[in-house]
Design a protein around this motif. Sequence first.
Motif, PDB file in Angstrom:
ATOM      1  N   ALA A  15       0.814  -1.225   0.000  1.00  0.00           N
ATOM      2  CA  ALA A  15       0.000   0.000   0.000  1.00  0.00           C
ATOM      3  C   ALA A  15       0.842   1.267   0.000  1.00  0.00           C
ATOM      4  O   ALA A  15       0.297   2.359  -0.183  1.00  0.00           O
ATOM      5  N   THR A  27      -5.406   0.174  -3.040  1.00  0.00           N
ATOM      6  CA  THR A  27      -5.936  -0.459  -1.839  1.00  0.00           C
ATOM      7  C   THR A  27      -5.284  -1.835  -1.737  1.00  0.00           C
ATOM      8  O   THR A  27      -4.935  -2.445  -2.753  1.00  0.00           O
ATOM      9  N   THR A  29      -5.092  -5.625   0.737  1.00  0.00           N
ATOM     10  CA  THR A  29      -5.563  -6.444   1.853  1.00  0.00           C
ATOM     11  C   THR A  29      -4.687  -7.686   1.965  1.00  0.00           C
ATOM     12  O   THR A  29      -4.176  -8.194   0.970  1.00  0.00           O
ATOM     13  N   HIS A  40      -6.285  -2.700  -6.811  1.00  0.00           N
ATOM     14  CA  HIS A  40      -6.255  -3.447  -5.559  1.00  0.00           C
ATOM     15  C   HIS A  40      -5.191  -4.545  -5.602  1.00  0.00           C
ATOM     16  O   HIS A  40      -5.054  -5.248  -6.594  1.00  0.00           O
TER      17      HIS A  40
END
Length: 149
Positions: A15, A27, A29, A40
């Motif tokens: 990130a 983004t 995760t 992402h």
Amino acid sequence: MQIAPIRAAIAAAAATVVLPPGTGALTATGYTPDSIAEPHFFTAEVNVDFDKTMGRGLDELEITCRVLVGRGDDRAAQQLLDALLSGAGPASLKQAIEAARGAPGEYALGGLAHDLRVERVQGYRWYEHAGVQYVGAEMTIRVIGDGRT
């Protein structure tokens, strides 16, 4: 090594990339999300090789990560993906993730692992995620660390 904190630390490192102006932010995760806000990055499959040394001294993780970019403009999307997959530069995922290796003599990922290395990019293609098409690719990251923790 504990897998979940390692995945989260890799996502946090990813990130930190700086995308070109007008692109927004990446983004990221440490898990495979139900839906994404593009662009992402996420950690996906994990392969574990236990007992690389005697006495549980070393385990090795091979983590497949994906980076997905929206396809509103196919050329612009692929240019952004190219920047993310480059070996160097402000948008380079390899450079951002390997910065989490720490200084010489330090453990990687804030002490979670002995070392890590972004090994390769593969699968540059269209991906479907949660019913939506994205252009993307996979990155393979190898992490080594103490098998007793």
